[in-house]
Design a protein around this motif. Sequence first.
Motif, PDB file in Angstrom:
ATOM      1  N   LEU A  11      -5.165 -16.669 -20.939  1.00 28.83           N
ATOM      2  CA  LEU A  11      -5.961 -15.805 -20.072  1.00 28.83           C
ATOM      3  C   LEU A  11      -5.806 -16.198 -18.601  1.00 28.83           C
ATOM      4  N   ALA A  12      -5.618 -17.483 -18.346  1.00 25.07           N
ATOM      5  CA  ALA A  12      -5.402 -17.929 -16.967  1.00 25.07           C
ATOM      6  C   ALA A  12      -4.103 -17.347 -16.411  1.00 25.07           C
ATOM      7  N   TRP A  13      -3.036 -17.364 -17.233  1.00 28.24           N
ATOM      8  CA  TRP A  13      -1.785 -16.762 -16.791  1.00 28.24           C
ATOM      9  C   TRP A  13      -1.951 -15.264 -16.559  1.00 28.24           C
ATOM     10  N   ALA A  14      -2.678 -14.608 -17.440  1.00 29.39           N
ATOM     11  CA  ALA A  14      -2.916 -13.171 -17.270  1.00 29.39           C
ATOM     12  C   ALA A  14      -3.718 -12.904 -16.004  1.00 29.39           C
ATOM     13  N   GLY A  15      -4.718 -13.754 -15.731  1.00 26.06           N
ATOM     14  CA  GLY A  15      -5.501 -13.595 -14.509  1.00 26.06           C
ATOM     15  C   GLY A  15      -4.657 -13.782 -13.262  1.00 26.06           C
ATOM     16  N   ALA A  16      -3.743 -14.745 -13.291  1.00 27.65           N
ATOM     17  CA  ALA A  16      -2.854 -14.961 -12.146  1.00 27.65           C
ATOM     18  C   ALA A  16      -1.958 -13.749 -11.921  1.00 27.65           C
ATOM     19  N   LEU A  17      -1.472 -13.161 -13.007  1.00 23.92           N
ATOM     20  CA  LEU A  17      -0.637 -11.965 -12.895  1.00 23.92           C
ATOM     21  C   LEU A  17      -1.418 -10.805 -12.290  1.00 23.92           C
ATOM     22  N   VAL A  18      -2.634 -10.605 -12.759  1.00 24.88           N
ATOM     23  CA  VAL A  18      -3.465  -9.514 -12.232  1.00 24.88           C
ATOM     24  C   VAL A  18      -3.795  -9.752 -10.758  1.00 24.88           C
ATOM     25  N   LEU A  19      -4.078 -10.991 -10.388  1.00 28.55           N
ATOM     26  CA  LEU A  19      -4.398 -11.303  -8.993  1.00 28.55           C
ATOM     27  C   LEU A  19      -3.231 -10.962  -8.072  1.00 28.55           C
ATOM     28  N   ILE A  20      -2.021 -11.396  -8.458  1.00 25.14           N
ATOM     29  CA  ILE A  20      -0.836 -11.093  -7.655  1.00 25.14           C
ATOM     30  C   ILE A  20      -0.603  -9.585  -7.598  1.00 25.14           C
ATOM     31  N   ALA A  21      -0.760  -8.912  -8.724  1.00 24.46           N
ATOM     32  CA  ALA A  21      -0.533  -7.466  -8.761  1.00 24.46           C
ATOM     33  C   ALA A  21      -1.525  -6.724  -7.872  1.00 24.46           C
ATOM     34  N   LEU A  22      -2.792  -7.143  -7.883  1.00 22.81           N
ATOM     35  CA  LEU A  22      -3.793  -6.494  -7.045  1.00 22.81           C
ATOM     36  C   LEU A  22      -3.495  -6.703  -5.563  1.00 22.81           C
ATOM     37  N   ILE A  23      -3.042  -7.901  -5.193  1.00 19.31           N
ATOM     38  CA  ILE A  23      -2.704  -8.170  -3.793  1.00 19.31           C
ATOM     39  C   ILE A  23      -1.530  -7.298  -3.353  1.00 19.31           C
ATOM     40  N   VAL A  24      -0.484  -7.251  -4.188  1.00 19.07           N
ATOM     41  CA  VAL A  24       0.690  -6.430  -3.855  1.00 19.07           C
ATOM     42  C   VAL A  24       0.302  -4.962  -3.765  1.00 19.07           C
ATOM     43  N   LEU A  25      -0.542  -4.493  -4.689  1.00 20.38           N
ATOM     44  CA  LEU A  25      -0.964  -3.092  -4.685  1.00 20.38           C
ATOM     45  C   LEU A  25      -1.766  -2.763  -3.433  1.00 20.38           C
ATOM     46  N   ALA A  26      -2.706  -3.650  -3.069  1.00 18.68           N
ATOM     47  CA  ALA A  26      -3.535  -3.397  -1.891  1.00 18.68           C
ATOM     48  C   ALA A  26      -2.703  -3.375  -0.611  1.00 18.68           C
ATOM     49  N   VAL A  27      -1.813  -4.345  -0.458  1.00 20.99           N
ATOM     50  CA  VAL A  27      -0.968  -4.408   0.736  1.00 20.99           C
ATOM     51  C   VAL A  27      -0.038  -3.199   0.797  1.00 20.99           C
ATOM     52  N   SER A  28       0.566  -2.834  -0.327  1.00 22.64           N
ATOM     53  CA  SER A  28       1.488  -1.695  -0.352  1.00 22.64           C
ATOM     54  C   SER A  28       0.764  -0.391  -0.035  1.00 22.64           C
ATOM     55  N   LEU A  29      -0.445  -0.233  -0.582  1.00 23.37           N
ATOM     56  CA  LEU A  29      -1.201   0.992  -0.346  1.00 23.37           C
ATOM     57  C   LEU A  29      -1.558   1.149   1.131  1.00 23.37           C
ATOM     58  N   VAL A  30      -2.035   0.068   1.742  1.00 26.73           N
ATOM     59  CA  VAL A  30      -2.418   0.141   3.155  1.00 26.73           C
ATOM     60  C   VAL A  30      -1.201   0.385   4.038  1.00 26.73           C
ATOM     61  N   ARG A  31      -0.087  -0.277   3.741  1.00 29.85           N
ATOM     62  CA  ARG A  31       1.135  -0.062   4.523  1.00 29.85           C
ATOM     63  C   ARG A  31       1.639   1.368   4.373  1.00 29.85           C
ATOM     64  N   TYR A  32       1.500   1.935   3.184  1.00 26.52           N
ATOM     65  CA  TYR A  32       1.918   3.326   2.974  1.00 26.52           C
ATOM     66  C   TYR A  32       1.049   4.275   3.790  1.00 26.52           C
ATOM     67  N   VAL A  33      -0.264   4.046   3.744  1.00 30.99           N
ATOM     68  CA  VAL A  33      -1.177   4.902   4.508  1.00 30.99           C
ATOM     69  C   VAL A  33      -0.896   4.778   6.004  1.00 30.99           C
ATOM     70  N   ALA A  34      -0.645   3.540   6.467  1.00 30.93           N
ATOM     71  CA  ALA A  34      -0.368   3.331   7.885  1.00 30.93           C
ATOM     72  C   ALA A  34       0.943   3.997   8.296  1.00 30.93           C
ATOM     73  N   SER A  35       1.958   3.914   7.442  1.00 30.99           N
ATOM     74  CA  SER A  35       3.252   4.516   7.782  1.00 30.99           C
ATOM     75  C   SER A  35       3.189   6.029   7.826  1.00 30.99           C
ATOM     76  N   ARG A  36       2.245   6.619   7.094  1.00 34.84           N
ATOM     77  CA  ARG A  36       2.079   8.070   7.108  1.00 34.84           C
ATOM     78  C   ARG A  36       1.330   8.553   8.340  1.00 34.84           C
ATOM     79  N   GLY A  37       0.764   7.589   9.103  1.00 34.05           N
ATOM     80  CA  GLY A  37       0.050   7.959  10.308  1.00 34.05           C
ATOM     81  C   GLY A  37      -1.404   8.323  10.081  1.00 34.05           C
ATOM     82  N   ILE A  38      -1.903   8.169   8.843  1.00 35.14           N
ATOM     83  CA  ILE A  38      -3.270   8.578   8.530  1.00 35.14           C
ATOM     84  C   ILE A  38      -4.261   7.693   9.277  1.00 35.14           C
ATOM     85  N   LEU A  39      -4.003   6.376   9.343  1.00 36.48           N
ATOM     86  CA  LEU A  39      -4.913   5.476  10.003  1.00 36.48           C
ATOM     87  C   LEU A  39      -4.817   5.546  11.522  1.00 36.48           C
ATOM     88  N   LYS A  40      -3.805   6.257  12.028  1.00 35.72           N
ATOM     89  CA  LYS A  40      -3.678   6.424  13.475  1.00 35.72           C
ATOM     90  C   LYS A  40      -4.187   7.783  13.932  1.00 35.72           C
TER      91      LYS A  40
END
Length: 291
Positions: free
Chosen positions: A259-288
């Motif tokens: 479960l610890a390994w699974a938690g580490a995988l989910v943590l990394i995936a959530l970080i990558v997802l959050a960063v990618s989502l915000v960068r996508y929104v920013a690149s589309r100009g929505i946040l500007k």
Amino acid sequence: MKAVSQSSRMHGAYRSGLDHLATGLCVLATILVVAPLVAIFAYLLFKGASSLNLDFFTKIPKPVGESGGGMANAIVGSGVLLGVASLIGIPLGVGGGIYLAEFGRGTRLANAVQFTADVLNGVPSIIVGIAAYSLVVIPMHHFSALAGGVALGIMMIPTVMRSTEEMLLMVPHTIREAALGLGVPNWRSVLSITLKTASPGVITGCMLAFARVAGETAPLLFTALGNQFWSVNLNREIAALPLQIYIYAISPYDDQHRLAWAGALVLIALIVLAVSLVRYVASRGILKGAS
């Protein structure tokens, strides 16, 4: 003429060889930067993917010695802690960066703030946790999600501040001068024009700070403490993915190791997802504010 032509061809071949060599070195450097992330993610997939199921995302941890259970409360708790940290760290960091770049350049106060931010950026996270314990936990007489959010927010401030400052300094002065020439007040020009122009870089800095604190464990041991049950109360102890991973990793039970390994995988995936989502929104100009 033949000698000159031959010399020119040799010089061209030499320059072409240098160009290909530089390109190859850049590609190699890129591979060396990306390879550790790919290797870590692949290993986490290998070790943790088999333990991911519906129970992991919907149930709380089982008592010690029992198999099964999940980390639903820890996932929610991490979201709460990071939300509180962002509410503290991002406004203060962006505000400090604006002051350093636009209003305080060259002053003693600005130099002191820059030095403090650089020092704070290198302070070990456990020291920040001890400071938050002294400033928040002891006066409140108990651990809490608020204390954990304060500790993580303090860690976010220097990264956000320095990245905001650098991004604002990259905005051409002609943009500021054009706004001032139209009679726009300086503060309005900074917020409506300069900051919006630099917003992609500022958002990237905020995401870097977010990703840095998302996996911190030491500060939370002194502040949020952890919780084996559901809780979103800012005034009480709260679970978090890094804390739950730490608890399971030092456990003697193989099921909790998985479960610890699974938690580490989910943590990394959530970080990558959050960063990618915000960068996508920013690149589309929505946040500007672009249409």
